[in-house]
Design an enzyme around this catalytic site. Structure first.
Site, mmCIF file in Angstrom:
data_model
loop_
_atom_site.group_PDB
_atom_site.id
_atom_site.type_symbol
_atom_site.label_atom_id
_atom_site.label_comp_id
_atom_site.label_asym_id
_atom_site.label_seq_id
_atom_site.Cartn_x
_atom_site.Cartn_y
_atom_site.Cartn_z
ATOM 1 N N GLY A 24 17.555 -16.084 30.625
ATOM 2 C CA GLY A 24 16.855 -17.022 31.497
ATOM 3 C C GLY A 24 15.409 -16.654 31.744
ATOM 4 C CD GLU A 25 13.686 -11.339 33.647
ATOM 5 O OE1 GLU A 25 12.826 -10.722 33.000
ATOM 6 O OE2 GLU A 25 14.587 -10.796 34.298
ATOM 7 C CG ASP A 26 13.023 -13.233 27.518
ATOM 8 O OD1 ASP A 26 12.345 -12.706 28.407
ATOM 9 O OD2 ASP A 26 13.697 -12.587 26.705
ATOM 10 C CB THR A 27 14.156 -18.997 26.417
ATOM 11 O OG1 THR A 27 15.534 -18.845 26.750
ATOM 12 C CG2 THR A 27 13.712 -17.904 25.458
ATOM 13 N NE ARG A 28 17.319 -20.149 34.145
ATOM 14 C CZ ARG A 28 18.631 -20.262 33.945
ATOM 15 N NH1 ARG A 28 19.164 -21.435 33.723
ATOM 16 N NH2 ARG A 28 19.401 -19.197 33.967
ATOM 17 N N GLY A 55 31.167 -21.235 43.552
ATOM 18 C CA GLY A 55 32.331 -20.628 44.165
ATOM 19 C C GLY A 55 33.304 -20.037 43.162
ATOM 20 C CD GLU A 89 26.201 -15.930 28.356
ATOM 21 O OE1 GLU A 89 26.064 -16.290 29.531
ATOM 22 O OE2 GLU A 89 25.393 -16.235 27.464
#
Length: 175
Positions: A24-28, A55, A89
Site C-alpha cells: 500500500g505504501e508504494d502503489t495504493r 470486524g 499473501e
C-alpha cells in the site's frame, strides 16, 4: 429413473475475478488504484484490501479471499518484501496456483524480476530489514521459535523466487 451419465459436478464459484496483492505504501494511490479502476470499469470483480469486512480477522479473511479469486495479480514494488502481510499473501497465492490452478500474474513496478528472485537492491534491502526485525521479542510476540522463523523466511524466499520466474509485466524504464 435412470441416472444421467453426465451428472452435474460441483462447480467452484469464485467470489472475485482478480485479487490484487501490493504494498500500500508504494502503489495504493498510484499504479494499484489505477489498475483497480480500469478493471472495475470493464466489469471485472476485483478485490483490494480496502474491501475487507470490518470486524473480521484480517489474516483469515485475506486468505479466504485469495482462495476465492480466479486470478491473483502481484504488484512487486520496492517495499513489497518489507511487509510480512504481503509475503504471507504471496505464499498463499503461490499455494493456490499449485492446488487450485489459480492464474498468477506478477507485475514488477519499477523493479526488475531478478531483484525479486534474488532479493537484491532496494527490494532486497526491505526484505533484509524485515528478516532482521525477527528478534527474540518479536518471535515471542508472534509465538514463533527461531527454527519456525527460519522456515518461514525460507518459505518467503521460495515464493519470491517462484513468482519472479513466472512471465509477467514490468513497468521499469529500459535504458
Amino acid at each position: 429413473m435412470a441416472s444421467s451419465s453426465s451428472s452435474s459436478r460441483a462447480v467452484e464459484v469464485r467470489k472475485h475475478d482478480v485479487f490484487l496483492s501490493f504494498s500500500g505504501e508504494d502503489t495504493r494511490l498510484t499504479f494499484t488504484s489505477t489498475l483497480h479502476g480500469v478493471l472495475k470499469g470493464v466489469f471485472i470483480k476485483v478485490f483490494m484490501d480496502d474491501e475487507l469486512t470490518r470486524g473480521e480477522e484480517i489474516s483469515s479473511s485475506l486468505m479466504r479471499t485469495i482462495e476465492e479469486s480466479m486470478i491473483s495479480v502481484i504488484i512487486f514494488s520496492k517495499g513489497y518484501a518489507s511487509s510480512r502481510w504481503c509475503l504471507e499473501e504471496l505464499v498463499k497465492i503461490m499455494e493456490c496456483k499449485k492446488t487450485k490452478k489459480q492464474v498468477v500474474i506478477p507485475v514488477f513496478y519499477r523493479i526488475n524480476p531478478s531483484e525479486v528472485r534474488n532479493q537484491t537492491e532496494i527490494f532486497g534491502d526491505g526484505f533484509s530489514k524485515l528478516v532482521e526485525s525477527f528478534d527474540e521479542e518479536k518471535l515471542e510476540k508472534l509465538q514463533m521459535t527461531e527454527e519456525q522463523s527460519k522456515d518461514k523466511i525460507q518459505t518467503w524466499k521460495n515464493a519470491l523466487r517462484d513468482a519472479a520466474n513466472i512471465s509477467g509485466r514490468s513497468t521499469k524504464q529500459r535504458s
